[in-house]
Design a protein around this motif. Sequence first.
Motif, PDB file in Angstrom:
ATOM      1  N   LEU A  21      50.959  21.938 -21.240  1.00  0.00           N
ATOM      2  CA  LEU A  21      52.296  21.896 -20.651  1.00  0.00           C
ATOM      3  C   LEU A  21      52.143  21.602 -19.156  1.00  0.00           C
ATOM      4  O   LEU A  21      51.382  22.285 -18.461  1.00  0.00           O
ATOM      5  CB  LEU A  21      52.990  23.242 -20.892  1.00  0.00           C
ATOM      6  N   ASP A  22      52.863  20.604 -18.663  1.00  0.00           N
ATOM      7  CA  ASP A  22      52.631  20.115 -17.306  1.00  0.00           C
ATOM      8  C   ASP A  22      53.639  20.701 -16.312  1.00  0.00           C
ATOM      9  O   ASP A  22      54.792  20.272 -16.252  1.00  0.00           O
ATOM     10  CB  ASP A  22      52.731  18.579 -17.322  1.00  0.00           C
ATOM     11  N   PHE A  23      53.176  21.656 -15.508  1.00  0.00           N
ATOM     12  CA  PHE A  23      54.025  22.255 -14.468  1.00  0.00           C
ATOM     13  C   PHE A  23      53.791  21.580 -13.114  1.00  0.00           C
ATOM     14  O   PHE A  23      54.185  22.123 -12.081  1.00  0.00           O
ATOM     15  CB  PHE A  23      53.740  23.763 -14.345  1.00  0.00           C
ATOM     16  N   VAL A  24      53.129  20.433 -13.108  1.00  0.00           N
ATOM     17  CA  VAL A  24      52.796  19.779 -11.833  1.00  0.00           C
ATOM     18  C   VAL A  24      53.410  18.375 -11.730  1.00  0.00           C
ATOM     19  O   VAL A  24      53.812  17.937 -10.648  1.00  0.00           O
ATOM     20  CB  VAL A  24      51.255  19.721 -11.641  1.00  0.00           C
ATOM     21  N   SER A  31      58.932  12.345 -12.378  1.00  0.00           N
ATOM     22  CA  SER A  31      60.207  13.059 -12.253  1.00  0.00           C
ATOM     23  C   SER A  31      60.963  13.158 -13.569  1.00  0.00           C
ATOM     24  O   SER A  31      61.622  14.159 -13.827  1.00  0.00           O
ATOM     25  CB  SER A  31      61.072  12.378 -11.191  1.00  0.00           C
ATOM     26  N   VAL A  32      60.906  12.114 -14.399  1.00  0.00           N
ATOM     27  CA  VAL A  32      61.701  12.160 -15.635  1.00  0.00           C
ATOM     28  C   VAL A  32      60.815  12.311 -16.873  1.00  0.00           C
ATOM     29  O   VAL A  32      61.163  11.847 -17.964  1.00  0.00           O
ATOM     30  CB  VAL A  32      62.645  10.937 -15.748  1.00  0.00           C
ATOM     31  N   GLY A  33      59.681  12.966 -16.697  1.00  0.00           N
ATOM     32  CA  GLY A  33      58.789  13.254 -17.822  1.00  0.00           C
ATOM     33  C   GLY A  33      57.816  12.112 -18.060  1.00  0.00           C
ATOM     34  O   GLY A  33      58.003  10.996 -17.550  1.00  0.00           O
ATOM     35  N   HIS A  34      56.787  12.406 -18.825  1.00  0.00           N
ATOM     36  CA  HIS A  34      55.769  11.393 -19.093  1.00  0.00           C
ATOM     37  C   HIS A  34      56.285  10.376 -20.106  1.00  0.00           C
ATOM     38  O   HIS A  34      56.916  10.733 -21.106  1.00  0.00           O
ATOM     39  CB  HIS A  34      54.500  12.053 -19.649  1.00  0.00           C
ATOM     40  N   PRO A 351      57.360  20.840 -12.044  1.00  0.00           N
ATOM     41  CA  PRO A 351      57.313  20.152 -13.345  1.00  0.00           C
ATOM     42  C   PRO A 351      58.208  18.910 -13.356  1.00  0.00           C
ATOM     43  O   PRO A 351      58.982  18.692 -12.412  1.00  0.00           O
ATOM     44  CB  PRO A 351      57.880  21.211 -14.294  1.00  0.00           C
ATOM     45  N   PRO A 352      58.134  18.111 -14.415  1.00  0.00           N
ATOM     46  CA  PRO A 352      59.122  17.036 -14.547  1.00  0.00           C
ATOM     47  C   PRO A 352      60.519  17.645 -14.480  1.00  0.00           C
ATOM     48  O   PRO A 352      60.748  18.751 -14.996  1.00  0.00           O
ATOM     49  CB  PRO A 352      58.855  16.485 -15.953  1.00  0.00           C
ATOM     50  N   LEU A 353      61.459  16.921 -13.886  1.00  0.00           N
ATOM     51  CA  LEU A 353      62.829  17.449 -13.766  1.00  0.00           C
ATOM     52  C   LEU A 353      63.479  17.591 -15.137  1.00  0.00           C
ATOM     53  O   LEU A 353      64.453  18.327 -15.312  1.00  0.00           O
ATOM     54  CB  LEU A 353      63.688  16.535 -12.886  1.00  0.00           C
ATOM     55  N   THR A 354      62.912  16.894 -16.114  1.00  0.00           N
ATOM     56  CA  THR A 354      63.458  16.917 -17.473  1.00  0.00           C
ATOM     57  C   THR A 354      62.941  18.098 -18.301  1.00  0.00           C
ATOM     58  O   THR A 354      63.296  18.212 -19.476  1.00  0.00           O
ATOM     59  CB  THR A 354      63.058  15.618 -18.203  1.00  0.00           C
ATOM     60  N   ILE A 355      62.125  18.944 -17.719  1.00  0.00           N
ATOM     61  CA  ILE A 355      61.555  20.070 -18.488  1.00  0.00           C
ATOM     62  C   ILE A 355      62.692  20.899 -19.108  1.00  0.00           C
ATOM     63  O   ILE A 355      63.754  21.065 -18.488  1.00  0.00           O
ATOM     64  CB  ILE A 355      60.638  20.937 -17.581  1.00  0.00           C
ATOM     65  N   SER A 356      62.453  21.403 -20.320  1.00  0.00           N
ATOM     66  CA  SER A 356      63.518  22.187 -20.971  1.00  0.00           C
ATOM     67  C   SER A 356      63.355  23.671 -20.635  1.00  0.00           C
ATOM     68  O   SER A 356      62.285  24.111 -20.189  1.00  0.00           O
ATOM     69  CB  SER A 356      63.449  21.999 -22.490  1.00  0.00           C
ATOM     70  N   GLU A 357      64.412  24.429 -20.892  1.00  0.00           N
ATOM     71  CA  GLU A 357      64.343  25.875 -20.624  1.00  0.00           C
ATOM     72  C   GLU A 357      63.286  26.523 -21.511  1.00  0.00           C
ATOM     73  O   GLU A 357      62.565  27.428 -21.091  1.00  0.00           O
ATOM     74  CB  GLU A 357      65.711  26.502 -20.843  1.00  0.00           C
ATOM     75  N   LYS A 358      63.187  26.040 -22.741  1.00  0.00           N
ATOM     76  CA  LYS A 358      62.195  26.591 -23.674  1.00  0.00           C
ATOM     77  C   LYS A 358      60.776  26.367 -23.110  1.00  0.00           C
ATOM     78  O   LYS A 358      59.914  27.248 -23.165  1.00  0.00           O
ATOM     79  CB  LYS A 358      62.375  25.918 -25.038  1.00  0.00           C
TER      80      LYS A 358
END
Length: 374
Positions: A21-24, A31-34, A351-358
């Motif tokens: 899981l990428d927190f960096v 910014s918008v995920g890989h 993290p990516p700005l698109t990271i989900s709450e889960k």
Amino acid sequence: MIEVSRAKGSYIYDNDNNRYLDFVAGVSACSVGHCNEEIINAISSQSQKYMHVMVYGEFITKPSLDLAKLLAKNLPESLNCTYFTNSGTEALEGSMKLARRHTGRKKIIAAKNAYHGSTMGALTLMGLDERKKPFEPLIPDVEFIDFNSFQDIHKIDEKTSCVILETIQGSAGFILPAEGYLSSVKKKCKEVGALLILDEIQTGIGRTGKLFGFENFYCVPDIIVYGKGLGGGIPIGAFTSSKKLMDVLHVNPILGHITTFGANPVITAAALQTLKIVLDSKIMESTLSKEKLFRQKLNHKLISQIRGVGLMLCLIMNDSEIANKLVLEAKNKGLILFWLLIEKRAVRITPPLTISEKEIEEGCDIILNILDTI
Ligand SMILES: Cc1ncc(COP(=O)(O)O)c(C=O)c1O
């Protein structure tokens, strides 16, 4: 070390299909995920039309023009002209040249503990001698002030071409500007005819809940410098000023800043798509509720502070040893964290700005479990 086989959304996978899981986010860049599908499509579609042509004004290339227009539409009126480069650092160099060229002055003021990049000019602005000494001599006429010191503002004088500050000091430990600080610096710059340049390389493109970090602090600089998150994982840099100001780079000498691949059509197509995603979705506002979730979850006696805003956060641990252990052990447990260059007690969470709450909950649980064992 992890040998990456693929990455998608908030996760990076190694050759054995282990998931991290990428927190960096590639240090605030993805910014918008890989491997965002829309960005892949934009790159693919532009690549099939044309890739590299010429960059010295001979051709109009639509992706770069559209990107510059979309940026101008979403920035204050005085920030309406953009020069695209290959990296944030190069954009910073361009902005320093623009300020010197515009004012005809040499002196540049930067802040102690700043980080603006690693080329000779940008490195000179780094207010940390131990990292500069081995590469000296660097560029002359650079002086330092304490970030957030209202007393130091008097050092900005008629000899100053520009003051260059990070909107939020990153490597120093995600230090926010004090209330009224940036606008006081801007006021003094205006009084003496110097320019205020804000380095938005980390704070830009939605990371702090606004398109650019300065929007949080009621201060419009003369030039902004950015990169990282604009490319959505593709290398780009940019500096933006008024057209009137930028025009001085065209003359005496002609082509005052030259870069072969600046405004490359494929790269600007990727950046244009990234910017559209950030602007047209709820990503920006969601960074603030995601920040809240991080702050609620990450409650532990070994964490002395959580600094930053939006999804530009860092944990300040009780000491650097704990920070070290946490970053290293997190990788073993499938979570990517990272250090900061100057503040050694810090652990970066960008993290990516698109990271989900889960996904945020999943990563925070890993952090808390590790801290329980330290
Ligand atoms: C505030 C700031 N300025 C400048 C840079 C340099 O940007 P780049 O490495 O993209 O050239 C960075 C990179 O971490 C940064 O965080």
